[in-house]
Design an enzyme around this catalytic site. Structure first.
Site, PDB file in Angstrom:
ATOM      1  N   ASN A  10       0.620   5.515   6.901  1.00  0.00           N
ATOM      2  CA  ASN A  10       1.617   5.712   5.847  1.00  0.00           C
ATOM      3  C   ASN A  10       1.294   4.833   4.628  1.00  0.00           C
ATOM      4  OD1 ASN A  10       3.995   5.462   4.262  1.00  0.00           O
ATOM      5  ND2 ASN A  10       5.257   6.068   6.016  1.00  0.00           N
ATOM      6  N   LYS A  11       0.787   5.478   3.559  1.00  0.00           N
ATOM      7  CA  LYS A  11       0.375   4.735   2.354  1.00  0.00           C
ATOM      8  C   LYS A  11       1.555   4.067   1.659  1.00  0.00           C
ATOM      9  CE  LYS A  11      -4.153   6.027   1.197  1.00  0.00           C
ATOM     10  NZ  LYS A  11      -4.542   7.425   1.505  1.00  0.00           N
ATOM     11  N   GLU A  37       2.985   7.104  20.156  1.00  0.00           N
ATOM     12  CA  GLU A  37       4.421   6.863  20.344  1.00  0.00           C
ATOM     13  C   GLU A  37       4.691   6.554  21.813  1.00  0.00           C
ATOM     14  OE1 GLU A  37       6.698   6.205  18.119  1.00  0.00           O
ATOM     15  OE2 GLU A  37       5.451   6.704  16.405  1.00  0.00           O
ATOM     16  N   ASP A  66       6.775  -0.699  13.048  1.00  0.00           N
ATOM     17  CA  ASP A  66       7.515   0.449  13.540  1.00  0.00           C
ATOM     18  C   ASP A  66       8.929   0.342  12.984  1.00  0.00           C
ATOM     19  OD1 ASP A  66       7.139   2.816  15.258  1.00  0.00           O
ATOM     20  OD2 ASP A  66       8.936   2.033  16.215  1.00  0.00           O
ATOM     21  N   GLY A 142       9.995   9.581   3.533  1.00  0.00           N
ATOM     22  CA  GLY A 142      10.919   9.718   4.657  1.00  0.00           C
ATOM     23  C   GLY A 142      12.362   9.936   4.215  1.00  0.00           C
ATOM     24  N   ASP A 144      14.217   8.083   2.396  1.00  0.00           N
ATOM     25  CA  ASP A 144      14.585   7.404   1.148  1.00  0.00           C
ATOM     26  C   ASP A 144      15.578   8.192   0.278  1.00  0.00           C
ATOM     27  OD1 ASP A 144      13.287   5.028   1.547  1.00  0.00           O
ATOM     28  OD2 ASP A 144      11.524   5.517   0.351  1.00  0.00           O
ATOM     29  N   LYS A 164      13.123  -1.354  -4.426  1.00  0.00           N
ATOM     30  CA  LYS A 164      13.338  -1.088  -2.998  1.00  0.00           C
ATOM     31  C   LYS A 164      13.037  -2.355  -2.196  1.00  0.00           C
ATOM     32  CE  LYS A 164      11.906   1.743   0.902  1.00  0.00           C
ATOM     33  NZ  LYS A 164      11.040   2.783   1.455  1.00  0.00           N
TER      34      LYS A 164
END
Ligand code: IMP
Length: 196
Positions: A10-11, A37, A66, A142, A144, A164
């Site tokens: 995830n960049k 997972e 995570d 996601g 957000d 953020k």
């Protein structure tokens, strides 16, 4: 600057975390990594087990994060299953589950695990807020667009990375990691002085 690998796919997570750790004099290096997972509901355990696996690839200090969104009216769902829920029902699906719900309280939690022999540590951060009535904003990733942190009217997706990072679960967990890394350095220093 000292370097630490961040194993993630995830960049956005990488960009947010990099800005925190650079304040502590650490450069994060992206190691493209798909987390397995694990069957656990504990974010810390998932992060640490994944970091131990990532370490076998990079053989150098490595962090894995995570995280999850916990919605009060849904008894904490999606929580540790956030990534799966995002990929399947997505933001729209979560909003559908929240139709007619007045208590929209929720929180994000992040667990950041570092493996840097002889150390293995987990740092957690959280942010409380609420689920918006409809998605707003184009930034971030996601959930957000539907998360509004406490004392704000804007969603995370309506904020810059800096804004953020003033609130986020991830920023708080990585701040703890930065402070801990500094404390390790301080422990090294007196010994060096004694040697001189
Ligand atoms: P994981 O940590 O890769 O398992 O993913 C957690 C999931 O939670 C992501 O796919 C997102 O859907 C969600 N999530 C975690 N942190 C954030 C955030 O900062 N903003 C929005 N969604 C997030």
């Amino acid at each position: 600057m000292r370097r630490i690998y961040f194993a993630t796919s995830n960049k956005n997570k990488f960009n947010e975390a990099s800005r925190i750790l650079e304040k502590y004099g650490y450069e994060l290096v992206l190691f493209s990594f798909e987390k397995r997972e694990l069957q656990s509901t504990d974010l810390g355990e998932i992060a640490l087990q994944s970091a131990l696996i990532a370490y076998t690839y990079v053989n150098a200090p490595v962090v894995v994060e995570d995280s999850g969104l916990f919605i009060k009216a849904l008894n904490g769902f999606p929580g540790p299953f956030s990534s799966y829920v995002y990929k399947t029902i997505g933001v729209r699906g979560v909003l559908k589950l929240m139709e007619g719900v007045t208590d929209r309280s929720a929180y994000f939690e992040a667990a950041v695990a570092i493996v840097m022999p002889p150390f293995e540590r987990v740092f957690k951060g959280s942010v409380y807020g609420r689920i918006a009535d409809s998605p707003r904003g184009t930034g971030g990733f996601g959930f957000d667009p539907i998360f509004i942190p406490e004392n704000e009217d804007r969603t995370f997706a309506e904020m810059s990375v800096e804004e953020k990072n003033r609130y986020s679960h991830r920023a708080r967990a990585f701040e703890k990691l930065g402070i801990w890394l500094k404390s390790i350095e301080l422990r090294e220093k007196p010994m060096q002085k004694e040697l001189i």
